[in-house]
Design a protein around this motif. Structure first.
Motif, PDB file in Angstrom:
ATOM      1  N   ARG A 165       0.658  -1.327  -0.011  1.00  0.00           N
ATOM      2  CA  ARG A 165      -0.242   0.005  -0.007  1.00  0.00           C
ATOM      3  C   ARG A 165       0.853   1.156   0.297  1.00  0.00           C
ATOM      4  O   ARG A 165       0.648   2.313  -0.700  1.00  0.00           O
ATOM      5  CB  ARG A 165      -0.921  -0.076   1.297  1.00  0.00           C
ATOM      6  CG  ARG A 165      -1.863   1.034   1.309  1.00  0.00           C
ATOM      7  CD  ARG A 165      -1.310   2.303   2.119  1.00  0.00           C
ATOM      8  NE  ARG A 165      -0.847   2.041   3.328  1.00  0.00           N
ATOM      9  CZ  ARG A 165      -1.460   2.282   4.505  1.00  0.00           C
ATOM     10  NH1 ARG A 165      -2.820   2.828   4.477  1.00  0.00           N
ATOM     11  NH2 ARG A 165      -0.889   1.918   5.612  1.00  0.00           N
ATOM     12  N   ASN A 166       1.836   1.283   0.892  1.00  0.00           N
ATOM     13  CA  ASN A 166       2.750   2.358   0.728  1.00  0.00           C
ATOM     14  C   ASN A 166       3.551   2.772  -0.608  1.00  0.00           C
ATOM     15  O   ASN A 166       3.831   3.916  -0.723  1.00  0.00           O
ATOM     16  CB  ASN A 166       3.878   2.067   1.775  1.00  0.00           C
ATOM     17  CG  ASN A 166       3.454   2.169   3.354  1.00  0.00           C
ATOM     18  OD1 ASN A 166       2.320   2.794   3.393  1.00  0.00           O
ATOM     19  ND2 ASN A 166       3.865   1.423   4.290  1.00  0.00           N
ATOM     20  N   TYR A 167       3.872   1.658  -1.324  1.00  0.00           N
ATOM     21  CA  TYR A 167       4.114   1.862  -2.690  1.00  0.00           C
ATOM     22  C   TYR A 167       3.370   2.859  -3.467  1.00  0.00           C
ATOM     23  O   TYR A 167       3.460   3.620  -4.340  1.00  0.00           O
ATOM     24  CB  TYR A 167       4.658   0.814  -3.339  1.00  0.00           C
ATOM     25  CG  TYR A 167       5.997   0.260  -3.037  1.00  0.00           C
ATOM     26  CD1 TYR A 167       7.191   1.136  -3.511  1.00  0.00           C
ATOM     27  CD2 TYR A 167       6.155  -0.768  -2.364  1.00  0.00           C
ATOM     28  CE1 TYR A 167       8.455   0.468  -3.147  1.00  0.00           C
ATOM     29  CE2 TYR A 167       7.533  -1.223  -1.927  1.00  0.00           C
ATOM     30  CZ  TYR A 167       8.734  -0.532  -2.487  1.00  0.00           C
ATOM     31  OH  TYR A 167       9.817  -0.958  -2.267  1.00  0.00           O
ATOM     32  N   GLN A 183      11.504   4.595  -3.444  1.00  0.00           N
ATOM     33  CA  GLN A 183      12.349   3.603  -3.829  1.00  0.00           C
ATOM     34  C   GLN A 183      12.138   2.124  -3.059  1.00  0.00           C
ATOM     35  O   GLN A 183      12.293   1.017  -3.516  1.00  0.00           O
ATOM     36  CB  GLN A 183      13.625   3.774  -4.205  1.00  0.00           C
ATOM     37  CG  GLN A 183      14.008   4.957  -5.025  1.00  0.00           C
ATOM     38  CD  GLN A 183      15.385   5.051  -5.349  1.00  0.00           C
ATOM     39  OE1 GLN A 183      16.248   5.110  -4.286  1.00  0.00           O
ATOM     40  NE2 GLN A 183      15.760   5.679  -6.568  1.00  0.00           N
ATOM     41  N   HIS A 184      11.832   2.582  -1.650  1.00  0.00           N
ATOM     42  CA  HIS A 184      11.728   1.546  -0.786  1.00  0.00           C
ATOM     43  C   HIS A 184      10.870   2.174   0.401  1.00  0.00           C
ATOM     44  O   HIS A 184      10.984   3.298   0.544  1.00  0.00           O
ATOM     45  CB  HIS A 184      12.995   0.724  -0.369  1.00  0.00           C
ATOM     46  CG  HIS A 184      14.009   1.941   0.286  1.00  0.00           C
ATOM     47  ND1 HIS A 184      15.149   2.445  -0.459  1.00  0.00           N
ATOM     48  CD2 HIS A 184      14.088   2.189   1.470  1.00  0.00           C
ATOM     49  CE1 HIS A 184      15.751   3.192   0.172  1.00  0.00           C
ATOM     50  NE2 HIS A 184      15.228   2.922   1.390  1.00  0.00           N
ATOM     51  N   THR A 185      10.382   1.171   1.324  1.00  0.00           N
ATOM     52  CA  THR A 185       9.496   1.443   2.307  1.00  0.00           C
ATOM     53  C   THR A 185      10.294   1.512   3.662  1.00  0.00           C
ATOM     54  O   THR A 185      11.589   1.036   3.654  1.00  0.00           O
ATOM     55  CB  THR A 185       8.258   0.616   2.638  1.00  0.00           C
ATOM     56  OG1 THR A 185       8.519  -0.504   3.008  1.00  0.00           O
ATOM     57  CG2 THR A 185       7.405   0.601   1.321  1.00  0.00           C
ATOM     58  N   ARG A 186       9.963   2.207   4.670  1.00  0.00           N
ATOM     59  CA  ARG A 186      10.477   2.082   5.955  1.00  0.00           C
ATOM     60  C   ARG A 186      10.751   0.840   6.447  1.00  0.00           C
ATOM     61  O   ARG A 186      11.667   0.359   7.098  1.00  0.00           O
ATOM     62  CB  ARG A 186      10.112   3.099   7.002  1.00  0.00           C
ATOM     63  CG  ARG A 186       9.998   4.550   6.847  1.00  0.00           C
ATOM     64  CD  ARG A 186       9.398   5.599   7.913  1.00  0.00           C
ATOM     65  NE  ARG A 186       9.536   6.792   7.417  1.00  0.00           N
ATOM     66  CZ  ARG A 186       8.265   7.334   7.168  1.00  0.00           C
ATOM     67  NH1 ARG A 186       7.120   6.723   6.794  1.00  0.00           N
ATOM     68  NH2 ARG A 186       8.354   8.821   6.995  1.00  0.00           N
ATOM     69  N   LYS A 187       9.806   0.007   6.163  1.00  0.00           N
ATOM     70  CA  LYS A 187       9.699  -1.353   6.653  1.00  0.00           C
ATOM     71  C   LYS A 187      10.798  -2.183   5.940  1.00  0.00           C
ATOM     72  O   LYS A 187      11.480  -3.042   6.579  1.00  0.00           O
ATOM     73  CB  LYS A 187       8.411  -2.004   6.473  1.00  0.00           C
ATOM     74  CG  LYS A 187       8.392  -3.300   6.675  1.00  0.00           C
ATOM     75  CD  LYS A 187       8.460  -3.690   8.207  1.00  0.00           C
ATOM     76  CE  LYS A 187       7.328  -3.214   9.164  1.00  0.00           C
ATOM     77  NZ  LYS A 187       7.419  -3.550  10.589  1.00  0.00           N
TER      78      LYS A 187
END
Length: 235
Positions: A153-155, A161-165
């Motif tokens: 969902r965050n994308y 380019q990448h999520t915090r997770k």
């Protein structure tokens, strides 16, 4: 919750069922336009679904926020007392009164005892129900598939380019998150409906039939998309 249920039934007709897409002429500019519609509809559903599992916030209606409020010994005890008092206040229904005063007094005593037993039983059931739904919701929130869907969902919601997770997992030398499947999303929707319905029953003492709501949403989606036709000539 109603919005997610409605969106889920719409995507079943548009994104899963290929009838409408297959009715478009091959090579038509309408095909990629329709694919974009499917993409937007599907991911908007995912965005709204995941929002139901957003972290605890003061102004949030997410399931974890509700759980934080309910998962308290004093709150659970208050709900248990409320259930007990509701059933304890019931008036036993007796169609025929005995003409014998002593017999009638004994009947009244037995009825009062039964009402008291019922009140205690229902109060205990209410406490167990609350504990069960809290535990099940916590397990669902911690599952890898929920994390994976939330990450995807965050994308969609951000240009990143990448999520915090993903960055956290990389620093901790953990394997990358797997991409969620359509089935993963469907399982999360079904589980969310079950938990939301059980939570409503546990807190309010009455049922709110979300499965019936889902049936109505299915009928509405079928009425719309089942009667939708494209009149596009081959290019």
């Amino acid at each position: 919750m109603r919005e997610v249920i409605d969106l889920n039934e719409q995507t079943a007709r548009v994104c899963v069922d290929d009838t409408l897409r297959n009715s478009l002429p091959t090579g038509s500019p309408a095909v990629p336009a329709f694919d974009q519609l499917r993409f937007a509809l599907y991911w908007f559903k995912v965005i709204r679904l995941v929002s139901l599992w957003d972290p605890v916030e003061e102004n949030s209606y997410s399931i974890p926020t509700v759980l934080r409020l309910v998962d308290d010994d004093d709150v659970i005890a208050a709900l248990e007392r409320e259930t007990h008092d509701h059933f304890a206040a019931l008036t036993p229904r007796q169609w025929n009164q005995s003409e014998d005063p002593e017999l009638q007094a004994e009947i009244d005593r037995i009825l009062r005892r039964d009402i008291a037993d019922l009140a205690r039983t229902e109060a205990v059931k209410q406490r167990h129900l609350i504990r069960q739904v809290i535990e099940k919701a916590k397990q669902r929130d911690d599952e890898a598939t929920t994390t994976s869907i939330r990450n995807s969902r965050n994308y969609i919601g951000h240009h990143i380019q990448h999520t915090r997770k993903e960055a956290d997992r990389q620093r901790q030398n953990k394997p990358p998150l797997e991409s969620p499947t359509y089935r993963d999303v469907e399982i999360l929707i079904s589980t969310t409906i079950e938990i939301a319905q059980s939570l409503y029953l546990a807190v309010n003492g009455c049922n709110y039939d979300l499965n019936d709501m889902r049936r109505i949403s299915t009928e509405m989606a079928a009425e719309l998309w089942g009667n939708c036709r494209f009149d596009i000539e081959k290019s």
